[in-house]
Motif scaffolding. Structure first.
Motif, PDB file in Angstrom:
ATOM      1  N   THR A  37       0.823  -1.198  -0.119  1.00  0.00           N
ATOM      2  CA  THR A  37       0.208   0.169  -0.142  1.00  0.00           C
ATOM      3  C   THR A  37       1.010   1.292  -0.089  1.00  0.00           C
ATOM      4  OG1 THR A  37      -1.882  -1.234   1.314  1.00  0.00           O
ATOM      5  CG2 THR A  37      -1.915   1.241   1.123  1.00  0.00           C
ATOM      6  N   GLN A  38       2.162   1.237   0.838  1.00  0.00           N
ATOM      7  CA  GLN A  38       2.583   2.478   1.088  1.00  0.00           C
ATOM      8  C   GLN A  38       3.622   2.864  -0.419  1.00  0.00           C
ATOM      9  OE1 GLN A  38       3.033  -0.131   2.852  1.00  0.00           O
ATOM     10  NE2 GLN A  38       4.842  -0.692   3.263  1.00  0.00           N
ATOM     11  N   ALA A  85       2.274   8.518  -7.355  1.00  0.00           N
ATOM     12  CA  ALA A  85       2.798  10.033  -7.498  1.00  0.00           C
ATOM     13  C   ALA A  85       4.075  10.146  -8.196  1.00  0.00           C
ATOM     14  CB  ALA A  85       3.044  10.453  -5.849  1.00  0.00           C
ATOM     15  N   THR A  86       4.949   9.339  -8.299  1.00  0.00           N
ATOM     16  CA  THR A  86       6.379   9.528  -9.068  1.00  0.00           C
ATOM     17  C   THR A  86       6.384   9.019 -10.465  1.00  0.00           C
ATOM     18  OG1 THR A  86       7.254   7.743  -7.904  1.00  0.00           O
ATOM     19  CG2 THR A  86       7.528   9.903  -6.944  1.00  0.00           C
ATOM     20  N   VAL A 107      18.466   5.451 -11.850  1.00  0.00           N
ATOM     21  CA  VAL A 107      17.189   6.463 -11.253  1.00  0.00           C
ATOM     22  C   VAL A 107      17.744   7.357 -10.144  1.00  0.00           C
ATOM     23  CG1 VAL A 107      14.978   6.516 -10.029  1.00  0.00           C
ATOM     24  CG2 VAL A 107      15.730   4.634 -11.729  1.00  0.00           C
ATOM     25  N   GLU A 108      18.643   7.116  -9.385  1.00  0.00           N
ATOM     26  CA  GLU A 108      18.963   7.993  -8.208  1.00  0.00           C
ATOM     27  C   GLU A 108      20.066   8.891  -8.793  1.00  0.00           C
ATOM     28  OE1 GLU A 108      20.698   5.489  -5.103  1.00  0.00           O
ATOM     29  OE2 GLU A 108      18.729   4.458  -4.647  1.00  0.00           O
ATOM     30  N   ALA A 116      12.096   6.818   0.688  1.00  0.00           N
ATOM     31  CA  ALA A 116      10.711   6.329   0.432  1.00  0.00           C
ATOM     32  C   ALA A 116      10.419   5.838  -1.227  1.00  0.00           C
ATOM     33  CB  ALA A 116       9.468   7.082   0.829  1.00  0.00           C
ATOM     34  N   VAL A 117      10.900   6.661  -2.106  1.00  0.00           N
ATOM     35  CA  VAL A 117      10.878   6.875  -3.352  1.00  0.00           C
ATOM     36  C   VAL A 117      11.711   5.513  -3.911  1.00  0.00           C
ATOM     37  CG1 VAL A 117      11.443   7.734  -5.748  1.00  0.00           C
ATOM     38  CG2 VAL A 117      10.385   9.144  -3.834  1.00  0.00           C
ATOM     39  N   ALA A 118      13.002   5.507  -3.263  1.00  0.00           N
ATOM     40  CA  ALA A 118      13.862   4.510  -3.802  1.00  0.00           C
ATOM     41  C   ALA A 118      13.335   3.168  -3.204  1.00  0.00           C
ATOM     42  CB  ALA A 118      15.258   4.735  -2.916  1.00  0.00           C
ATOM     43  N   ALA A 119      12.619   3.106  -2.307  1.00  0.00           N
ATOM     44  CA  ALA A 119      12.216   1.859  -1.659  1.00  0.00           C
ATOM     45  C   ALA A 119      10.980   1.444  -2.698  1.00  0.00           C
ATOM     46  CB  ALA A 119      11.685   1.828  -0.198  1.00  0.00           C
TER      47      ALA A 119
END
Length: 414
Positions: free
Chosen positions: A4-5, A12-13, A109-110, A120-123
């Motif tokens: 979910t997270q 969003a990204t 990506v990073e 959070a985005v990386a995960a």
């Protein structure tokens, strides 16, 4: 299914990551090949790396998979994943290689998105990658198990038994096992990989459809020599080598058969649509049908530049003629009348193949097709996209239309 997270973060990204995927995949390949140059010389198609086609295909696949995860969380795009898994199995890809790919892909990506890539985005995107990677690893493990080999052990030596010039730029090669035993079974429409060592020492791999039905003691592949048209389309390295050097008695390193463009069981109507060298899997299907299911309704479509450049021209007509409920529709960009010179002045007489021959580009919108037709497409991407659009307008459902792409699958990125 995404957690979910992660789902909310990916949703969003996705626009920002999607907009940068082309640059991300380009950087990914550059960084990976800097660490492992042997992969570019011995596993990846370096021509597709040079012209950007492989980066575009990877970007399209990642974007499509991520979009499916957030838009349809209870479904998995198995058709897309299955196509990739079969290609990977034909190359002998193994599960440990996914860790290398994941490290460099997420690193790209990073590096490109910088501070926007929070923990959070990386995960979240790490989760996307491993959902896709683990699905592929499982599919490939199943393919290897079905072939009766350990993961990645798909290669063996085969000897060229015959070579036939099928058109000015196309030759077919009959392959046999060196021990004299029958070749491994395959499904009509599948392909094998062929690896050759080039003059600079690189070992390059290309896929070629098996162009005759299973059940023989030999396999047959048909190879079109890819000629350079501009700086972005270089001369085909492997096809040129095969045309120059592959002769009876020569040994080639060939993979086991893979591929998911295969005939379904049953007696429902079929449409086989091809253009150019895309005819090869259709020949295998027709050869198989003529032997085991000659009463099955089949509509055959083929488009080519001219009858002289139409590889396996006479064989196609003869295979269709062996079926009791089949029709053949041909489009040639030029000199369509030459088709009839192959058969004399009476192509409709008993025992002689009958075809509907037209000049120009293929247009299937006027064909009458049963609503329960299953369609198989193979050829240049614009041809397949145009035929698919016409078939959807005919009322065929998307699930009934299957396709094979030679080279990187750019369909998802268009």
């Amino acid at each position: 299914m995404l957690s979910t997270q992660s789902a909310s973060v990916v949703r969003a990204t996705l626009p920002a990551v999607g907009a940068s995927l082309g640059a991300i995949t380009e950087l990914f390949y550059r960084r990976m090949f800097e660490e492992r140059p042997d992969l570019l010389r011995g596993l990846f198609n370096r021509a597709n790396q040079a012209n950007g086609a492989q980066s575009e295909a990877l970007a399209g696949a990642v974007a499509a998979f991520a979009t499916a995860l957030v838009d349809h969380p209870d479904e998995r795009p198995d058709a897309m994943l299955g196509r990739i898994a079969n290609k990977h199995a034909s190359l002998g890809v193994t599960s440990d290689q996914y860790r290398l790919v994941g490290r460099h892909l997420l690193g790209a990506v990073e590096e490109l998105l910088g501070d926007a890539v929070t923990p959070a985005v990386a995960a979240a995107w790490d989760e996307v990658y491993w959902l896709m990677a683990n699905a592929l690893i499982a599919m490939e493990a199943r393919l290897y198990a079905e072939a009766g080999v350990e993961n990645g052990f798909v290669w063996h030596d085969m000897e060229i038994d015959e070579r036939t010039e099928e058109s000015p730029d196309t030759a077919s090669f009959v392959l046999r096992r060196r021990d004299g035993l029958p070749t491994e079974p395959f499904l009509p429409g599948q392909y094998v990989s062929v690896q050759v060592e080039l003059p600079d020492g690189a070992r390059q791999i290309r896929q070629y459809s098996l162009s005759a039905a299973p059940g023989h003691k030999t396999w047959r592949i048909t190879v079109k020599r890819e000629r350079s048209t501009d700086d972005l389309v270089p001369e085909g390295e492997v096809s040129s080598w095969l045309h120059a050097h592959a002769r009876p008695g020569r040994t080639l390193k060939v993979s086991l058969p893979f591929g998911d463009l295969v005939l379904p069981d049953g007696d429902g109507p079929l449409l086989l649509a091809s253009a150019g060298i895309g005819i090869t899997p259709m020949l295998s299907m027709l050869d198989h049908l003529a032997t085991v299911s000659p009463d099955r309704p089949v509509t055959v479509i083929h488009a080519d530049r001219s009858p002289a450049q139409h590889a396996h021209r006479l064989e196609l007509a003869e295979l269709v003629h062996r079926l009791r409920d089949a029709s053949l529709h041909l489009w040639y960009e030029d000199r369509a009348a030459e088709w009839y010179e192959s058969f004399g002045d009476a192509p409709g007489e008993p025992g002689t193949p009958t075809a509907h021959v037209r000049e120009g580009r293929a247009d299937v919108s006027g064909l009458l097709l049963p609503k329960d037709t299953t369609a198989f497409l193979c050829g240049p991407l614009p041809f397949m996209q145009a035929v698919r659009s016409d078939l959807l307008a005919h009322g065929l459902g998307p699930a009934a239309i299957h396709y094979e792409v030679f080279g990187p699958d750019l369909w998802l990125s268009k």
